[in-house]
Design a protein around this motif. Structure first.
Motif, PDB file in Angstrom:
ATOM      1  N   MET A 197     -27.176  15.752 -24.766  1.00  0.00           N
ATOM      2  CA  MET A 197     -28.041  16.822 -24.305  1.00  0.00           C
ATOM      3  C   MET A 197     -29.276  16.943 -25.193  1.00  0.00           C
ATOM      4  O   MET A 197     -30.358  17.155 -24.670  1.00  0.00           O
ATOM      5  N   GLU A 198     -29.080  16.800 -26.515  1.00  0.00           N
ATOM      6  CA  GLU A 198     -30.221  16.927 -27.419  1.00  0.00           C
ATOM      7  C   GLU A 198     -31.260  15.841 -27.136  1.00  0.00           C
ATOM      8  O   GLU A 198     -32.454  16.110 -27.099  1.00  0.00           O
ATOM      9  N   TRP A 199     -30.794  14.596 -26.968  1.00  0.00           N
ATOM     10  CA  TRP A 199     -31.703  13.485 -26.706  1.00  0.00           C
ATOM     11  C   TRP A 199     -32.432  13.689 -25.384  1.00  0.00           C
ATOM     12  O   TRP A 199     -33.643  13.484 -25.306  1.00  0.00           O
ATOM     13  N   LEU A 200     -31.722  14.093 -24.346  1.00  0.00           N
ATOM     14  CA  LEU A 200     -32.334  14.302 -23.038  1.00  0.00           C
ATOM     15  C   LEU A 200     -33.334  15.459 -23.079  1.00  0.00           C
ATOM     16  O   LEU A 200     -34.414  15.380 -22.506  1.00  0.00           O
ATOM     17  N   SER A 201     -32.997  16.495 -23.803  1.00  0.00           N
ATOM     18  CA  SER A 201     -33.903  17.639 -23.957  1.00  0.00           C
ATOM     19  C   SER A 201     -35.167  17.227 -24.719  1.00  0.00           C
ATOM     20  O   SER A 201     -36.279  17.576 -24.328  1.00  0.00           O
ATOM     21  N   ALA A 202     -34.999  16.468 -25.785  1.00  0.00           N
ATOM     22  CA  ALA A 202     -36.152  16.007 -26.562  1.00  0.00           C
ATOM     23  C   ALA A 202     -37.017  15.048 -25.743  1.00  0.00           C
ATOM     24  O   ALA A 202     -38.243  15.086 -25.823  1.00  0.00           O
ATOM     25  N   SER A 203     -36.383  14.201 -24.939  1.00  0.00           N
ATOM     26  CA  SER A 203     -37.117  13.217 -24.139  1.00  0.00           C
ATOM     27  C   SER A 203     -37.932  13.864 -23.026  1.00  0.00           C
ATOM     28  O   SER A 203     -39.013  13.389 -22.690  1.00  0.00           O
ATOM     29  N   THR A 204     -37.416  14.930 -22.444  1.00  0.00           N
ATOM     30  CA  THR A 204     -38.115  15.589 -21.335  1.00  0.00           C
ATOM     31  C   THR A 204     -38.990  16.748 -21.799  1.00  0.00           C
ATOM     32  O   THR A 204     -39.873  17.181 -21.061  1.00  0.00           O
ATOM     33  N   GLY A 205     -38.724  17.273 -22.977  1.00  0.00           N
ATOM     34  CA  GLY A 205     -39.446  18.454 -23.444  1.00  0.00           C
ATOM     35  C   GLY A 205     -38.930  19.737 -22.823  1.00  0.00           C
ATOM     36  O   GLY A 205     -39.586  20.769 -22.877  1.00  0.00           O
ATOM     37  N   VAL A 206     -37.730  19.676 -22.218  1.00  0.00           N
ATOM     38  CA  VAL A 206     -37.137  20.840 -21.556  1.00  0.00           C
ATOM     39  C   VAL A 206     -35.777  21.141 -22.196  1.00  0.00           C
ATOM     40  O   VAL A 206     -34.820  20.381 -22.014  1.00  0.00           O
ATOM     41  N   PRO A 207     -35.674  22.234 -22.952  1.00  0.00           N
ATOM     42  CA  PRO A 207     -34.360  22.619 -23.479  1.00  0.00           C
ATOM     43  C   PRO A 207     -33.478  23.110 -22.330  1.00  0.00           C
ATOM     44  O   PRO A 207     -33.955  23.767 -21.405  1.00  0.00           O
ATOM     45  N   PHE A 208     -32.202  22.739 -22.380  1.00  0.00           N
ATOM     46  CA  PHE A 208     -31.296  23.156 -21.308  1.00  0.00           C
ATOM     47  C   PHE A 208     -29.866  23.225 -21.825  1.00  0.00           C
ATOM     48  O   PHE A 208     -29.550  22.681 -22.879  1.00  0.00           O
ATOM     49  N   LYS A 209     -29.034  23.920 -21.059  1.00  0.00           N
ATOM     50  CA  LYS A 209     -27.583  23.955 -21.279  1.00  0.00           C
ATOM     51  C   LYS A 209     -26.948  23.240 -20.103  1.00  0.00           C
ATOM     52  O   LYS A 209     -27.386  23.401 -18.962  1.00  0.00           O
ATOM     53  N   LEU A 210     -25.916  22.480 -20.360  1.00  0.00           N
ATOM     54  CA  LEU A 210     -25.213  21.780 -19.294  1.00  0.00           C
ATOM     55  C   LEU A 210     -24.492  22.808 -18.423  1.00  0.00           C
ATOM     56  O   LEU A 210     -23.613  23.521 -18.903  1.00  0.00           O
ATOM     57  N   PRO A 211     -24.888  22.916 -17.136  1.00  0.00           N
ATOM     58  CA  PRO A 211     -24.233  23.900 -16.270  1.00  0.00           C
ATOM     59  C   PRO A 211     -22.765  23.557 -16.014  1.00  0.00           C
ATOM     60  O   PRO A 211     -22.437  22.401 -15.711  1.00  0.00           O
ATOM     61  N   ASP A 212     -21.904  24.538 -16.171  1.00  0.00           N
ATOM     62  CA  ASP A 212     -20.492  24.380 -15.813  1.00  0.00           C
ATOM     63  C   ASP A 212     -20.356  24.764 -14.350  1.00  0.00           C
ATOM     64  O   ASP A 212     -20.452  25.941 -14.002  1.00  0.00           O
ATOM     65  N   LEU A 213     -20.199  23.766 -13.499  1.00  0.00           N
ATOM     66  CA  LEU A 213     -20.106  24.015 -12.055  1.00  0.00           C
ATOM     67  C   LEU A 213     -18.682  23.849 -11.536  1.00  0.00           C
ATOM     68  O   LEU A 213     -18.467  23.639 -10.345  1.00  0.00           O
ATOM     69  N   SER A 214     -17.704  23.990 -12.419  1.00  0.00           N
ATOM     70  CA  SER A 214     -16.308  23.878 -11.981  1.00  0.00           C
ATOM     71  C   SER A 214     -15.963  24.988 -10.989  1.00  0.00           C
ATOM     72  O   SER A 214     -15.136  24.784 -10.100  1.00  0.00           O
ATOM     73  N   GLY A 215     -16.611  26.132 -11.106  1.00  0.00           N
ATOM     74  CA  GLY A 215     -16.411  27.219 -10.143  1.00  0.00           C
ATOM     75  C   GLY A 215     -16.941  26.876  -8.758  1.00  0.00           C
ATOM     76  O   GLY A 215     -16.574  27.507  -7.772  1.00  0.00           O
ATOM     77  N   GLN A 216     -17.806  25.876  -8.694  1.00  0.00           N
ATOM     78  CA  GLN A 216     -18.337  25.387  -7.414  1.00  0.00           C
ATOM     79  C   GLN A 216     -17.591  24.114  -6.988  1.00  0.00           C
ATOM     80  O   GLN A 216     -18.050  23.388  -6.103  1.00  0.00           O
ATOM     81  N   ASN A 217     -16.478  23.829  -7.672  1.00  0.00           N
ATOM     82  CA  ASN A 217     -15.659  22.640  -7.416  1.00  0.00           C
ATOM     83  C   ASN A 217     -16.429  21.340  -7.640  1.00  0.00           C
ATOM     84  O   ASN A 217     -16.235  20.359  -6.923  1.00  0.00           O
ATOM     85  N   LEU A 218     -17.304  21.346  -8.659  1.00  0.00           N
ATOM     86  CA  LEU A 218     -18.053  20.147  -9.017  1.00  0.00           C
ATOM     87  C   LEU A 218     -17.693  19.730 -10.429  1.00  0.00           C
ATOM     88  O   LEU A 218     -17.582  20.562 -11.336  1.00  0.00           O
ATOM     89  N   LYS A 219     -17.531  18.421 -10.611  1.00  0.00           N
ATOM     90  CA  LYS A 219     -17.172  17.850 -11.907  1.00  0.00           C
ATOM     91  C   LYS A 219     -18.360  17.069 -12.451  1.00  0.00           C
ATOM     92  O   LYS A 219     -18.934  16.237 -11.743  1.00  0.00           O
ATOM     93  N   PHE A 220     -18.711  17.333 -13.714  1.00  0.00           N
ATOM     94  CA  PHE A 220     -19.817  16.630 -14.354  1.00  0.00           C
ATOM     95  C   PHE A 220     -19.455  15.159 -14.515  1.00  0.00           C
ATOM     96  O   PHE A 220     -18.378  14.817 -14.978  1.00  0.00           O
ATOM     97  N   GLU A 221     -20.377  14.274 -14.126  1.00  0.00           N
ATOM     98  CA  GLU A 221     -20.142  12.832 -14.183  1.00  0.00           C
ATOM     99  C   GLU A 221     -21.030  12.116 -15.192  1.00  0.00           C
ATOM    100  O   GLU A 221     -20.726  11.005 -15.587  1.00  0.00           O
ATOM    101  N   GLY A 222     -22.165  12.688 -15.567  1.00  0.00           N
ATOM    102  CA  GLY A 222     -23.038  12.025 -16.530  1.00  0.00           C
ATOM    103  C   GLY A 222     -24.483  12.435 -16.346  1.00  0.00           C
ATOM    104  O   GLY A 222     -24.821  13.239 -15.479  1.00  0.00           O
TER     105      GLY A 222
END
Length: 108
Positions: free
Chosen positions: A1-26
């Motif tokens: 997340m840190e590398w992706l945030s630094a590369s895009t210039g956009v700080p973010f938190k990885l959304p937990d979408l398990s409540g939407q029945n979605l599993k993070f894949e990458g």
């Protein structure tokens, strides 16, 4: 997340979408409009892929309203928040796409 945030210039938190029945894949770093863009990939129980894409943009005050559109079999829900533009991409037939985008917009 840190590398992706630094590369895009956009700080973010990885959304937990398990409540939407979605599993993070990458995550990936892409290019959109000549700018670095992030792509977060999720999968549902039916093996459908959902993506959250974002890139740095001109700042806006607060958050814009969610805008939904469809292109063939693809549904898109986009908005701007702070100094970033976001889009949630998924199957156009999924009735929960806007709800997923709302969950993302409040947690990313």
């Amino acid at each position: 997340m840190e590398w992706l945030s630094a590369s895009t210039g956009v700080p973010f938190k990885l959304p937990d979408l398990s409540g939407q029945n979605l599993k993070f894949e990458g995550a990936r770093l892409l290019v959109a409009g000549g700018k670095p863009a992030a792509q977060l990939l999720y999968r549902d129980a039916e093996n459908e892929i959902f993506a959250i894409c974002f890139l740095q943009s001109d700042p806006v005050e607060g958050k814009t309203t969610l805008a939904e559109s469809m292109r063939n079999d693809i549904g898109l829900v986009s908005w701007q928040q702070g100094k970033a533009s976001y889009v949630v991409v998924g199957p156009s037939a999924d009735p929960n796409l806007e709800r997923i985008a709302e969950a993302v917009s409040t947690s990313i």
